[in-house]
Design a protein around this motif. Sequence first.
Motif, PDB file in Angstrom:
ATOM      1  N   CYS A 148      16.100  29.769   3.396  1.00  0.00           N
ATOM      2  CA  CYS A 148      15.929  28.340   3.685  1.00  0.00           C
ATOM      3  C   CYS A 148      17.282  27.639   3.755  1.00  0.00           C
ATOM      4  O   CYS A 148      17.518  26.798   4.634  1.00  0.00           O
ATOM      5  CB  CYS A 148      15.048  27.694   2.617  1.00  0.00           C
ATOM      6  SG  CYS A 148      14.708  25.945   2.927  1.00  0.00           S
ATOM      7  N   LYS A 151      18.946  28.498   7.041  1.00  0.00           N
ATOM      8  CA  LYS A 151      18.263  27.837   8.155  1.00  0.00           C
ATOM      9  C   LYS A 151      18.603  26.355   8.216  1.00  0.00           C
ATOM     10  O   LYS A 151      18.756  25.772   9.297  1.00  0.00           O
ATOM     11  CB  LYS A 151      16.750  28.027   8.011  1.00  0.00           C
ATOM     12  CG  LYS A 151      15.934  27.349   9.101  1.00  0.00           C
ATOM     13  CD  LYS A 151      14.450  27.551   8.863  1.00  0.00           C
ATOM     14  CE  LYS A 151      13.626  26.811   9.920  1.00  0.00           C
ATOM     15  NZ  LYS A 151      12.160  26.961   9.657  1.00  0.00           N
ATOM     16  N   ASN A 152      18.736  25.717   7.054  1.00  0.00           N
ATOM     17  CA  ASN A 152      18.927  24.263   6.994  1.00  0.00           C
ATOM     18  C   ASN A 152      20.351  23.839   6.629  1.00  0.00           C
ATOM     19  O   ASN A 152      20.570  22.674   6.291  1.00  0.00           O
ATOM     20  CB  ASN A 152      17.952  23.675   5.971  1.00  0.00           C
ATOM     21  CG  ASN A 152      16.504  23.816   6.394  1.00  0.00           C
ATOM     22  OD1 ASN A 152      16.014  23.079   7.240  1.00  0.00           O
ATOM     23  ND2 ASN A 152      15.812  24.782   5.801  1.00  0.00           N
TER      24      ASN A 152
END
Length: 243
Positions: A148, A151-152
């Motif tokens: 995560c 990805k962010n």
Amino acid sequence: MRISSFVPAIMAFTLFTATTQAAPAHHERAIDLLKRGGSSTTTAPGLIDAVVKIFIQAETKILVDACVDLKVSACADVIVKLNAKAKVLGLIEADVNVKNLEISAKADVDADIKARIDLDLKAVVLANIDAHVRKVVLKACPKADKACLKKNAHSIVAQVAALINVDVKKLTVKVKADLAAHAKLRLDLFIKKLDLNALGLARVTISAIAHVRATVDVHVKAFIDVCAKLLVNAKVIADIGAL
């Protein structure tokens, strides 16, 4: 006691005993499972701390470097003037050349301005980076897992930068509001410390004026713009993605 009521009682007691005896074994198995499968519970806080460290190291350097120009500009925006009147024969007032004193007073004021901006930077901006990072990371990645975060990463950096920029604007408001007052206070202290007798000016009255130029607005805006541009840092994004 009748047999019909005695048998259920015996069965209930037996079931209770078996349950209580099995509980420790079940509890031990649960702890063992937590130990073997609980790496995520320790990894998440560790990753958040790592992200915080990346931000604090990178953004602190950016802000401190940018503040060098802000301090120089703020000092240039503050004009210091000393006026002195000497009584000749105790009756007539005459102007006294205090140019050298004025230069010393300006240097004293500049040193104070730089020190105060450093303190304000720490209190208003740097002290909040940790909280900003944790807030943004936990909102984007509640489990703070590597996938995560990778990805962010760009979004996290942009959001943290936006929060820091709000604090940067608060800093500039404070600096502008305090410049004249701090300069005047420092000038008053400077004059009080003067040994007028040693300077041969025992009968001289000295007054001081501190004025802030309008160009301070231009310099403040430049500082805000530089911070906004540099805080969304490609290296920070890459470092977070590489965790």
